[in-house]
Write a protein that holds these residues in place. Structure first.
Motif, PDB file in Angstrom:
ATOM      1  N   ILE A 168       0.575  -1.392  -0.045  1.00 41.12           N
ATOM      2  CA  ILE A 168       0.309   0.293   0.181  1.00 41.12           C
ATOM      3  C   ILE A 168       0.806   1.399  -0.639  1.00 41.12           C
ATOM      4  O   ILE A 168       1.784   1.838   0.984  1.00 41.12           O
ATOM      5  N   HIS A 169       0.563   1.824  -0.695  1.00 38.65           N
ATOM      6  CA  HIS A 169       1.519   3.079  -0.869  1.00 38.65           C
ATOM      7  C   HIS A 169       0.270   3.551  -0.655  1.00 38.65           C
ATOM      8  O   HIS A 169      -0.722   4.320  -1.112  1.00 38.65           O
ATOM      9  N   CYS A 170       0.788   4.969   0.772  1.00 38.69           N
ATOM     10  CA  CYS A 170      -0.203   5.548   1.486  1.00 38.69           C
ATOM     11  C   CYS A 170      -0.231   7.395   0.914  1.00 38.69           C
ATOM     12  O   CYS A 170      -0.438   7.891   2.084  1.00 38.69           O
ATOM     13  N   PRO A 187      -3.597   0.989  10.003  1.00 35.04           N
ATOM     14  CA  PRO A 187      -3.840   0.307  11.351  1.00 35.04           C
ATOM     15  C   PRO A 187      -5.231   0.688  10.818  1.00 35.04           C
ATOM     16  O   PRO A 187      -6.041  -1.065  10.982  1.00 35.04           O
ATOM     17  N   LYS A 188      -6.321   1.448  10.386  1.00 35.73           N
ATOM     18  CA  LYS A 188      -7.645   0.682   9.851  1.00 35.73           C
ATOM     19  C   LYS A 188      -7.849  -0.033   8.937  1.00 35.73           C
ATOM     20  O   LYS A 188      -8.799  -1.099   9.140  1.00 35.73           O
ATOM     21  N   ILE A 189      -6.696  -0.355   7.772  1.00 38.42           N
ATOM     22  CA  ILE A 189      -7.174  -1.478   7.119  1.00 38.42           C
ATOM     23  C   ILE A 189      -6.730  -2.675   7.675  1.00 38.42           C
ATOM     24  O   ILE A 189      -7.837  -4.063   7.087  1.00 38.42           O
ATOM     25  N   ILE A 197       0.387  -6.815   4.931  1.00 33.17           N
ATOM     26  CA  ILE A 197       0.738  -5.544   3.878  1.00 33.17           C
ATOM     27  C   ILE A 197       2.018  -5.273   4.151  1.00 33.17           C
ATOM     28  O   ILE A 197       2.689  -5.150   5.094  1.00 33.17           O
ATOM     29  N   ILE A 198       2.040  -4.924   3.450  1.00 32.37           N
ATOM     30  CA  ILE A 198       3.538  -3.877   2.872  1.00 32.37           C
ATOM     31  C   ILE A 198       3.687  -2.620   3.508  1.00 32.37           C
ATOM     32  O   ILE A 198       2.391  -2.136   1.867  1.00 32.37           O
ATOM     33  N   ALA A 199       3.995  -1.693   4.153  1.00 28.60           N
ATOM     34  CA  ALA A 199       3.572  -0.134   3.809  1.00 28.60           C
ATOM     35  C   ALA A 199       4.858   0.110   2.965  1.00 28.60           C
ATOM     36  O   ALA A 199       5.841   0.060   2.696  1.00 28.60           O
ATOM     37  N   ASN A 200       4.564   1.449   2.519  1.00 26.89           N
ATOM     38  CA  ASN A 200       5.532   1.635   1.243  1.00 26.89           C
ATOM     39  C   ASN A 200       4.790   3.823   1.600  1.00 26.89           C
ATOM     40  O   ASN A 200       3.213   3.993   1.160  1.00 26.89           O
ATOM     41  N   GLY A 201       6.331   4.816   1.007  1.00 26.28           N
ATOM     42  CA  GLY A 201       5.061   6.009   0.922  1.00 26.28           C
ATOM     43  C   GLY A 201       6.364   6.562   1.762  1.00 26.28           C
ATOM     44  O   GLY A 201       6.620   6.583   2.966  1.00 26.28           O
ATOM     45  N   ARG A 211       9.273   5.927  12.301  1.00 28.53           N
ATOM     46  CA  ARG A 211       8.242   6.238  12.772  1.00 28.53           C
ATOM     47  C   ARG A 211       7.177   5.592  11.792  1.00 28.53           C
ATOM     48  O   ARG A 211       5.751   5.253  12.487  1.00 28.53           O
ATOM     49  N   CYS A 212       7.580   4.989  10.892  1.00 25.29           N
ATOM     50  CA  CYS A 212       6.629   4.066   9.720  1.00 25.29           C
ATOM     51  C   CYS A 212       5.873   3.194  10.628  1.00 25.29           C
ATOM     52  O   CYS A 212       4.438   2.653  11.046  1.00 25.29           O
ATOM     53  N   VAL A 213       7.222   2.555  11.247  1.00 27.74           N
ATOM     54  CA  VAL A 213       6.748   1.190  11.881  1.00 27.74           C
ATOM     55  C   VAL A 213       6.283   1.468  12.968  1.00 27.74           C
ATOM     56  O   VAL A 213       5.009   0.619  13.586  1.00 27.74           O
ATOM     57  N   GLU A 214       5.871   2.060  13.776  1.00 28.09           N
ATOM     58  CA  GLU A 214       5.586   2.887  14.367  1.00 28.09           C
ATOM     59  C   GLU A 214       3.856   3.198  14.041  1.00 28.09           C
ATOM     60  O   GLU A 214       2.543   2.565  15.287  1.00 28.09           O
ATOM     61  N   VAL A 215       3.702   3.678  13.399  1.00 24.41           N
ATOM     62  CA  VAL A 215       2.657   3.741  13.175  1.00 24.41           C
ATOM     63  C   VAL A 215       1.369   2.675  12.065  1.00 24.41           C
ATOM     64  O   VAL A 215       0.668   2.479  12.984  1.00 24.41           O
ATOM     65  N   THR A 216       2.058   2.428  11.532  1.00 20.63           N
ATOM     66  CA  THR A 216       1.995   1.191  10.951  1.00 20.63           C
ATOM     67  C   THR A 216       1.694  -0.101  11.085  1.00 20.63           C
ATOM     68  O   THR A 216       1.541  -1.368  11.232  1.00 20.63           O
TER      69      THR A 216
END
Length: 317
Positions: A168-170, A187-189, A197-201, A211-216
């Motif tokens: 997911i490119h956020c 987190p909502k998803i 999910i792989i976080a991207n962006g 910070r991305c780890v903390e949020v996602t």
């Protein structure tokens, strides 16, 4: 250990770039630039041009797995091309629902498909059923075309189609690459899906990653433009995760990569192509480094390959 993915940036991350970056360490997986699919089956030669790693077990010279990415709006042709990619040795097939380019979107590809969850489902489902169950089929999306609230429905469609994971490119398509990336949607998803999910962006450095780890709270992350301005970001993140000393980001470390990259790009395509791609990378490096910017400003006007290469060597060796 968290897995780190190199993003499949069109017009940037070709075979030479994948080879160069994976040689530096820290990258767990790559995805090719997209292979555009319309209504026909591409010949094998097109797959080998897009992904030369198919000839080496679908891995870079340094052992990093490479998935083949397909882009298009018609499910059956995508499925046929996915079958061929797997037959040629692809370790996985990724489906592009995220490209924001106007040309791509006008021709029924990339992020334009995010307007219809049904179409996303049909494409993923058809491709998933066309290739062996042991071969991953994955999807790369944005939060939506112009409405980020659509991201949950899109992710659910991908899950229902039995994809192995989703990147997911956020940002939405209309956001383009404008900061920030809205990591808070992940987190909502997660509340509504069980899909990996792989976080991207907007991961440009170790601090952004943390910070991305903390949020996602994801296990896996994809980085694109951040590695173009700092080729060592993957290695630095892995060092940080292992609580080891983190290497410096410096022009001294980066500059030896450029002459090698120029030579490899020349061998891969030709020297004019090498000039273009090396300028492109040097410009990206210059965004975060004044020394790189000084070199870029001096040689960006040079067009003749021999002259360009001579000046590049002067400044980097």
């Amino acid at each position: 250990m968290k897995k780190l993915f190199l993003a499949p940036m069109e017009g940037v991350v070709d075979w030479v770039m994948r080879d160069t970056l994976t040689s530096l360490g820290g990258i767990d997986q790559c995805v090719t630039e997209f292979l555009r699919v319309t209504d026909r089956l591409h010949p094998e030669s097109v797959f080998f041009k897009n992904c030369p790693e198919l000839k080496t077990g679908s891995r870079t010279r340094w052992g990093t797995p490479v998935f083949v990415q397909l882009l298009g709006g018609q499910a059956e042709p995508l499925a046929m091309n996915a079958q061929r990619a797997v037959k040629l040795g692809a370790l996985g097939v990724d489906l592009n629902f995220g490209c924001p380019a106007k040309t791509v979107n006008r021709h029924d590809g990339g992020a334009s498909l995010l307007k219809s969850c049904d179409r996303v489902f049909t494409i993923v489902d058809t491709v998933r059923k066309a290739v062996p169950a042991n071969v991953p089929v994955t999807a790369k999306i944005r939060l939506g075309f112009d409405d980020p609230t659509k991201c949950i429905d899109i992710a659910q469609a991908v899950q229902e189609a039995n994809a192995d994971w989703i990147t997911i490119h956020c940002r939405t398509k209309t956001d383009g690459y404008k900061p920030p990336a809205y990591w808070e949607w992940i987190p909502k998803i997660k509340e509504k899906t069980t899909l990996k999910i792989i976080a991207n962006g907007e991961i440009w450095n170790v601090s952004d990653f943390n910070r991305c780890v903390e949020v996602t709270q994801c296990d896996d992350y994809m980085i694109g433009r951040g590695v173009m301005s700092n080729p060592f970001i993957f290695k630095q993140i892995k060092q940080s995760l292992a609580q080891e000393p983190v290497m410096e980001t410096s022009w001294e470390n980066a500059k030896p990569l450029l002459p090698q990259f120029f030579e490899a790009s020349t061998a891969h395509i030709n020297d004019y192509f090498a000039v273009s791609r090396t300028k492109q990378w040097l410009k990206a490096l210059s965004l975060k480094n004044q020394e790189a910017k000084a070199v870029f400003d001096e040689i960006k006007v040079l067009k003749k390959p021999a002259e360009f290469q001579a000046q590049l060597l002067k400044h980097t060796t």
